[in-house]
Design a protein around this motif. Structure first.
Motif, PDB file in Angstrom:
ATOM      1  N   MET A  93       0.838  -1.199   0.000  1.00 14.07           N
ATOM      2  CA  MET A  93       0.000   0.000   0.000  1.00 14.07           C
ATOM      3  C   MET A  93       0.879   1.257   0.000  1.00 14.07           C
ATOM      4  O   MET A  93       1.907   1.276   0.672  1.00 14.07           O
ATOM      5  CB  MET A  93      -0.883   0.006   1.246  1.00 14.07           C
ATOM      6  CG  MET A  93      -2.226   0.636   0.987  1.00 14.07           C
ATOM      7  SD  MET A  93      -3.309   0.516   2.435  1.00 14.07           S
ATOM      8  CE  MET A  93      -2.543   1.585   3.600  1.00 14.07           C
ATOM      9  N   LYS A  94       0.457   2.287  -0.760  1.00 15.69           N
ATOM     10  CA  LYS A  94       1.235   3.526  -0.811  1.00 15.69           C
ATOM     11  C   LYS A  94       1.216   4.239   0.537  1.00 15.69           C
ATOM     12  O   LYS A  94       0.178   4.288   1.197  1.00 15.69           O
ATOM     13  CB  LYS A  94       0.633   4.463  -1.861  1.00 15.69           C
ATOM     14  CG  LYS A  94       1.109   4.188  -3.265  1.00 15.69           C
ATOM     15  CD  LYS A  94       0.698   5.336  -4.164  1.00 15.69           C
ATOM     16  CE  LYS A  94       1.288   5.189  -5.538  1.00 15.69           C
ATOM     17  NZ  LYS A  94       1.081   6.360  -6.373  1.00 15.69           N
ATOM     18  N   LYS A  95       2.395   4.808   0.899  1.00 11.84           N
ATOM     19  CA  LYS A  95       2.462   5.600   2.138  1.00 11.84           C
ATOM     20  C   LYS A  95       2.015   7.019   1.844  1.00 11.84           C
ATOM     21  O   LYS A  95       2.262   7.529   0.744  1.00 11.84           O
ATOM     22  CB  LYS A  95       3.912   5.660   2.623  1.00 11.84           C
ATOM     23  CG  LYS A  95       4.362   4.460   3.389  1.00 11.84           C
ATOM     24  CD  LYS A  95       5.740   4.673   3.989  1.00 11.84           C
ATOM     25  CE  LYS A  95       6.833   4.603   2.956  1.00 11.84           C
ATOM     26  NZ  LYS A  95       8.192   4.577   3.460  1.00 11.84           N
ATOM     27  N   ASN A  96       1.410   7.688   2.821  1.00 10.19           N
ATOM     28  CA  ASN A  96       1.070   9.103   2.682  1.00 10.19           C
ATOM     29  C   ASN A  96       2.099   9.911   3.469  1.00 10.19           C
ATOM     30  O   ASN A  96       2.124   9.858   4.701  1.00 10.19           O
ATOM     31  CB  ASN A  96      -0.340   9.369   3.210  1.00 10.19           C
ATOM     32  CG  ASN A  96      -1.362   8.591   2.415  1.00 10.19           C
ATOM     33  OD1 ASN A  96      -1.200   8.389   1.210  1.00 10.19           O
ATOM     34  ND2 ASN A  96      -2.400   8.119   3.081  1.00 10.19           N
ATOM     35  N   ILE A  97       2.933  10.633   2.724  1.00  8.91           N
ATOM     36  CA  ILE A  97       4.075  11.306   3.345  1.00  8.91           C
ATOM     37  C   ILE A  97       3.869  12.811   3.358  1.00  8.91           C
ATOM     38  O   ILE A  97       3.659  13.425   2.305  1.00  8.91           O
ATOM     39  CB  ILE A  97       5.366  10.955   2.559  1.00  8.91           C
ATOM     40  CG1 ILE A  97       5.654   9.464   2.723  1.00  8.91           C
ATOM     41  CG2 ILE A  97       6.530  11.814   2.997  1.00  8.91           C
ATOM     42  CD1 ILE A  97       6.916   8.997   2.045  1.00  8.91           C
ATOM     43  N   LEU A  98       3.939  13.407   4.549  1.00  7.03           N
ATOM     44  CA  LEU A  98       3.831  14.861   4.671  1.00  7.03           C
ATOM     45  C   LEU A  98       5.225  15.474   4.746  1.00  7.03           C
ATOM     46  O   LEU A  98       6.054  15.052   5.566  1.00  7.03           O
ATOM     47  CB  LEU A  98       3.047  15.231   5.945  1.00  7.03           C
ATOM     48  CG  LEU A  98       2.924  16.730   6.220  1.00  7.03           C
ATOM     49  CD1 LEU A  98       2.057  17.428   5.173  1.00  7.03           C
ATOM     50  CD2 LEU A  98       2.360  16.983   7.625  1.00  7.03           C
ATOM     51  N   ALA A 135       6.336   5.731  -5.301  1.00  8.21           N
ATOM     52  CA  ALA A 135       5.975   4.687  -4.347  1.00  8.21           C
ATOM     53  C   ALA A 135       5.160   5.242  -3.177  1.00  8.21           C
ATOM     54  O   ALA A 135       4.662   4.495  -2.352  1.00  8.21           O
ATOM     55  CB  ALA A 135       7.229   4.008  -3.824  1.00  8.21           C
ATOM     56  N   SER A 136       5.033   6.567  -3.122  1.00 14.41           N
ATOM     57  CA  SER A 136       4.324   7.183  -1.999  1.00 14.41           C
ATOM     58  C   SER A 136       3.470   8.336  -2.506  1.00 14.41           C
ATOM     59  O   SER A 136       3.717   8.891  -3.573  1.00 14.41           O
ATOM     60  CB  SER A 136       5.328   7.765  -1.004  1.00 14.41           C
ATOM     61  OG  SER A 136       6.472   6.992  -0.915  1.00 14.41           O
ATOM     62  N   ASN A 137       2.454   8.704  -1.706  1.00 18.82           N
ATOM     63  CA  ASN A 137       1.712   9.936  -1.980  1.00 18.82           C
ATOM     64  C   ASN A 137       2.393  11.057  -1.211  1.00 18.82           C
ATOM     65  O   ASN A 137       2.486  10.986   0.017  1.00 18.82           O
ATOM     66  CB  ASN A 137       0.267   9.814  -1.479  1.00 18.82           C
ATOM     67  CG  ASN A 137      -0.466   8.726  -2.210  1.00 18.82           C
ATOM     68  OD1 ASN A 137      -0.381   8.631  -3.425  1.00 18.82           O
ATOM     69  ND2 ASN A 137      -1.173   7.897  -1.466  1.00 18.82           N
ATOM     70  N   GLU A 143      -5.627  13.537   5.193  1.00 15.73           N
ATOM     71  CA  GLU A 143      -4.682  12.858   4.290  1.00 15.73           C
ATOM     72  C   GLU A 143      -4.215  11.505   4.829  1.00 15.73           C
ATOM     73  O   GLU A 143      -3.412  10.832   4.191  1.00 15.73           O
ATOM     74  CB  GLU A 143      -3.475  13.753   4.010  1.00 15.73           C
ATOM     75  CG  GLU A 143      -3.814  15.068   3.311  1.00 15.73           C
ATOM     76  CD  GLU A 143      -4.401  14.868   1.912  1.00 15.73           C
ATOM     77  OE1 GLU A 143      -4.239  13.765   1.342  1.00 15.73           O
ATOM     78  OE2 GLU A 143      -5.026  15.813   1.408  1.00 15.73           O
ATOM     79  N   LYS A 144      -4.669  11.146   6.013  1.00 18.01           N
ATOM     80  CA  LYS A 144      -4.246   9.864   6.622  1.00 18.01           C
ATOM     81  C   LYS A 144      -2.725   9.687   6.525  1.00 18.01           C
ATOM     82  O   LYS A 144      -2.205   8.707   5.972  1.00 18.01           O
ATOM     83  CB  LYS A 144      -4.949   8.674   5.959  1.00 18.01           C
ATOM     84  CG  LYS A 144      -6.456   8.722   6.094  1.00 18.01           C
ATOM     85  CD  LYS A 144      -7.070   7.429   5.610  1.00 18.01           C
ATOM     86  CE  LYS A 144      -8.538   7.289   5.913  1.00 18.01           C
ATOM     87  NZ  LYS A 144      -9.374   8.473   5.711  1.00 18.01           N
ATOM     88  N   ILE A 145      -2.026  10.684   7.086  1.00 19.23           N
ATOM     89  CA  ILE A 145      -0.562  10.717   6.992  1.00 19.23           C
ATOM     90  C   ILE A 145       0.053   9.527   7.746  1.00 19.23           C
ATOM     91  O   ILE A 145      -0.394   9.191   8.848  1.00 19.23           O
ATOM     92  CB  ILE A 145      -0.027  12.047   7.602  1.00 19.23           C
ATOM     93  CG1 ILE A 145      -0.619  13.271   6.876  1.00 19.23           C
ATOM     94  CG2 ILE A 145       1.495  12.098   7.628  1.00 19.23           C
ATOM     95  CD1 ILE A 145      -0.235  13.431   5.453  1.00 19.23           C
ATOM     96  N   ASN A 146       1.089   8.892   7.134  1.00 17.73           N
ATOM     97  CA  ASN A 146       1.808   7.802   7.810  1.00 17.73           C
ATOM     98  C   ASN A 146       3.229   8.188   8.218  1.00 17.73           C
ATOM     99  O   ASN A 146       3.798   7.612   9.129  1.00 17.73           O
ATOM    100  CB  ASN A 146       1.997   6.558   6.919  1.00 17.73           C
ATOM    101  CG  ASN A 146       0.784   6.196   6.142  1.00 17.73           C
ATOM    102  OD1 ASN A 146       0.741   6.354   4.932  1.00 17.73           O
ATOM    103  ND2 ASN A 146      -0.213   5.708   6.845  1.00 17.73           N
TER     104      ASN A 146
END
Ligand code: NAD
Ligand code: AKB
Length: 309
Positions: A1-6, A28-30, A64-67
């Protein structure tokens, strides 16, 4: 699953290059960018947001459901010296907002950069060690020392997986520096290629630790990609690139542009530079996560001149 990166401070010297480096990693990430000013990274989602605005930050983390977070928004040394109150708020309250929200939203990993500015006049100048005294002279350095302690506090008390390195002066061709003491080492190349006389705000013999931006972006990815158990230091790791003074870099540029000229007009930044180390011992970073820099001064100069031209 793609990571959500801030990425906060996404329009800054490091932010611009870090966001692009994620794109090069095959999307590979948002990537979610955040800054006061929008940059040219139109392919990424952008939020115009003040890092001091907790409620807006909260809504971004939620929506954004940041990870994962890379917190780069800050005031650098020279800019901080000229606006102490705002620098204190942005560097301290901004970091605290990010740490608190990272705990609240169960963020997997956080990156936050510290600086060689944590060291002050009483630190050993040569090959300054990881655990050398940190009594900085500048307001910037004070925010970095306290920031390191705050990160360690969140790691120990909330198990927040926060990772950090103490960057030296960074030199790259894709973005301009934002108000630091080491900015001369980028600016000099723009004068050189235009064949304009360069006025340097530091004395010719001011030796400082420096690093090519490629090395620094790689350091960020490497420390963030290793196993949590490898990270033994939760304040911030010393990392080293190379060391040079303005005369060294001028002489190296002259090998390519013989007619290039320089004058030295030291200003308030001289005191900041003189309080910092000449070189850094990065034994712990090498040992714990295999850190190794690739660029020496000759390679930095070659790469900068080739790319700026
Ligand atoms: P920069 O000044 O180029 O960028 C900082 C960004 O933060 C800017 O785009 C600015 O608009 C943004 N910003 C400032 N105040 C803000 C606020 N209130 N809300 C939201 N955004 C805000 O800085 P940089 O060189 O990219 O540095 C990033 C981090 O790395 C900083 O913590 C800095 O201390 C650290 N660092 C940088 C260097 C270096 O040589 N560039 C060296 C050591 C440490
Ligand atoms: C600055 O000069 O402020 C930065 C740093 C070394 O932290 N480049």
């Amino acid at each position: 699953m793609k990571k959500n990166i801030l990425i906060t401070g996404s329009n800054g010297q490091i932010g611009k290059e870090l966001t692009e480096s994620f794109k090069e990693k095959n999307n590979a990430s948002n990537i979610i960018c955040l800054d006061l000013i929008k940059g040219k990274q139109n392919h990424f989602k952008f939020y115009k947001c003040n890092i001091l605005d907790y409620e807006k930050l909260n809504s971004i983390f939620k929506k954004e459901k940041i990870n994962e977070v890379y917190h780069l928004a800050a005031y650098l040394s020279a800019k901080a010296e000229n606006n102490m109150n705002l620098a204190w708020k942005v560097n301290m309250d901004g970091l605290q907002n990010i740490l608190e929200l990272s705990v609240k939203y169960n963020i997997k990993k956080v990156f936050w950069p510290s600086s060689i500015a944590v060291f002050g006049e009483d630190a050993t100048k040569t090959k300054t060690k990881q655990n050398e005294k940190t009594n900085p002279n500048s307001i910037y350095g004070i925010t970095k020392v306290l920031g390191e302690r705050l990160c360690e506090f969140f790691f120990k008390n909330y198990k927040l997986d926060i990772r950090s390195v103490r960057f030296p002066g960074l030199i790259g061709h894709k973005s301009m520096p934002g108000g630091g003491t080491t900015d001369y080492a980028v600016d000099i190349f723009y004068s050189a290629v235009k064949k304009e006389k360069f006025s340097c705000f530091l004395k010719e013999n001011t030796l400082l630790p420096m690093m090519h931006m490629d090395d620094s972006i790689r350091a960020i990815h490497e420390i963030m990609n290793c196993e949590s158990k490898q990270i033994k230091i939760r304040t911030s790791y010393n990392i080293s690139g190379c060391s040079f003074n303005p005369k060294n870099i001028f002489d190296e540029i002259k090998k390519y542009i013989n007619e290039f000229k320089i004058t030295y007009k030291p200003d308030f930044r001289q005191n900041l530079a003189e309080s910092w180390p000449n070189s850094i011992d990065d034994t712990e970073a090498k040992k714990d996560w295999n850190w190794k820099s690739n660029y020496k001064i000759s390679e930095i100069v070659k790469s900068m001149l080739e790319n700026i031209k």
